[in-house]
Design an enzyme around this catalytic site. Structure first.
Site, mmCIF file in Angstrom:
data_model
loop_
_atom_site.group_PDB
_atom_site.id
_atom_site.type_symbol
_atom_site.label_atom_id
_atom_site.label_comp_id
_atom_site.label_asym_id
_atom_site.label_seq_id
_atom_site.Cartn_x
_atom_site.Cartn_y
_atom_site.Cartn_z
ATOM 1 N N GLY A 196 -25.609 69.509 4.562
ATOM 2 C CA GLY A 196 -26.599 70.352 3.898
ATOM 3 C C GLY A 196 -27.303 69.607 2.780
ATOM 4 O O GLY A 196 -28.501 69.802 2.541
ATOM 5 N N HIS A 216 -18.945 61.927 4.984
ATOM 6 C CA HIS A 216 -18.030 62.980 4.557
ATOM 7 C C HIS A 216 -16.689 62.837 5.284
ATOM 8 O O HIS A 216 -16.564 62.068 6.235
ATOM 9 C CB HIS A 216 -18.620 64.369 4.841
ATOM 10 C CG HIS A 216 -19.679 64.778 3.862
ATOM 11 N ND1 HIS A 216 -20.995 64.399 3.994
ATOM 12 C CD2 HIS A 216 -19.617 65.529 2.731
ATOM 13 C CE1 HIS A 216 -21.695 64.908 2.990
ATOM 14 N NE2 HIS A 216 -20.883 65.596 2.210
ATOM 15 N N LYS A 261 -15.285 67.785 8.190
ATOM 16 C CA LYS A 261 -16.570 68.472 7.962
ATOM 17 C C LYS A 261 -17.182 68.843 9.308
ATOM 18 O O LYS A 261 -17.286 68.008 10.209
ATOM 19 C CB LYS A 261 -17.526 67.588 7.164
ATOM 20 C CG LYS A 261 -18.819 68.298 6.801
ATOM 21 C CD LYS A 261 -19.625 67.516 5.790
ATOM 22 C CE LYS A 261 -20.942 68.207 5.455
ATOM 23 N NZ LYS A 261 -20.752 69.572 4.910
#
Length: 237
Positions: free
Chosen positions: A137, A127, A131
């Protein structure tokens, strides 16, 4: 084409966030939706764990469905969501991409066939640099799908570092990569003897999450109270 009077009215709990802005842009390109100034027909929350109670209270007070796209939630947050879902429909989605929803289904099926005997599982995710939570998640959601497929809980091996780190049979390994502007990459590797099965998804932009959120909102509208997932959305397609 439907007019704005017939459009599904979307209320954004965090309209200035990255996902709030992405959803607003997606709404502007789809005459089936409109942004609401009040509680709307469906409330969408992509904010932060500490704001979850406020979005749940808002949805329950207004009596409208809620899509929770916030990541980094813990068991306490899950309990709050479960209580709210007794009153209004709530869809919890660590990732609203329809592609990831399908990937999750495929991963669960693969885990059911390739059980823990002789098959190791590693999940790698990447990511953008900003982040705040790791593993993502979505990575944890994929890990949960593996556990459902195997029918048992698994030990998590996160961010290995050091020596003497022999892998524990049946565990799920997680690795998180952070940098640049990566919207979200996830790879699930089933590593067997002399063969590997790799299932993956690449997100090019946040637009895919916004489109998926709108599909989830459309699904939620008119549903009875309860806790829903993106799998319900793709199953209804």
């Amino acid at each position: 084409m439907r007019t704005n009077q017939q459009s599904l009215r979307i209320a954004l709990f965090a309209p200035r966030g990255r996902m709030g802005q992405a959803i607003a842009r997606a709404v502007a390109d789809d005459d089936g939706f409109a942004i609401a100034d009040d509680h709307g027909d469906v409330l969408i929350d992509f904010s932060a764990p500490e704001a979850l109670r406020a979005s749940l209270d808002r949805a329950v007070s207004a009596g409208v469905p809620l899509l929770v796209g916030t990541t980094g939630l813990d068991e306490g947050h899950d309990s709050l969501i479960a209580e709210a879902a007794k009153i209004v429909p709530v869809l919890k989605a660590p990732n609203t991409s329809l592609g990831v929803a399908l990937l999750t289904d495929l991963v669960e099926r693969a885990a059911r066939v390739l059980d823990g005997s002789g098959w190791d599982v590693e999940i790698v995710e990447a990511h953008h640099a900003k982040k705040a939570d790791a593993p993502s998640g979505t990575a944890l959601h994929l890990g949960a799908a593996i556990e459902r497929g195997r029918g048992e809980d698994a030990k998590e091996e996160v961010g290995r570092y050091g020596t003497g780190l022999q892998r524990e049979t049946g565990s799920i390994g997680y690795a998180a990569v952070r940098g640049g502007t990566v919207a979200g990459d996830h790879e699930v590797m089933f590593l067997g003897r002399d063969e590997r099965l790799i299932l993956s998804h690449r997100a090019e932009t946040r637009t895919i999450f916004a489109r998926g959120a709108l599909a989830a909102a459309r699904f939620l509208h008119g549903k009875p109270p309860g806790l829903y997932t993106m799998r319900d959305v793709i199953d209804a397609a």
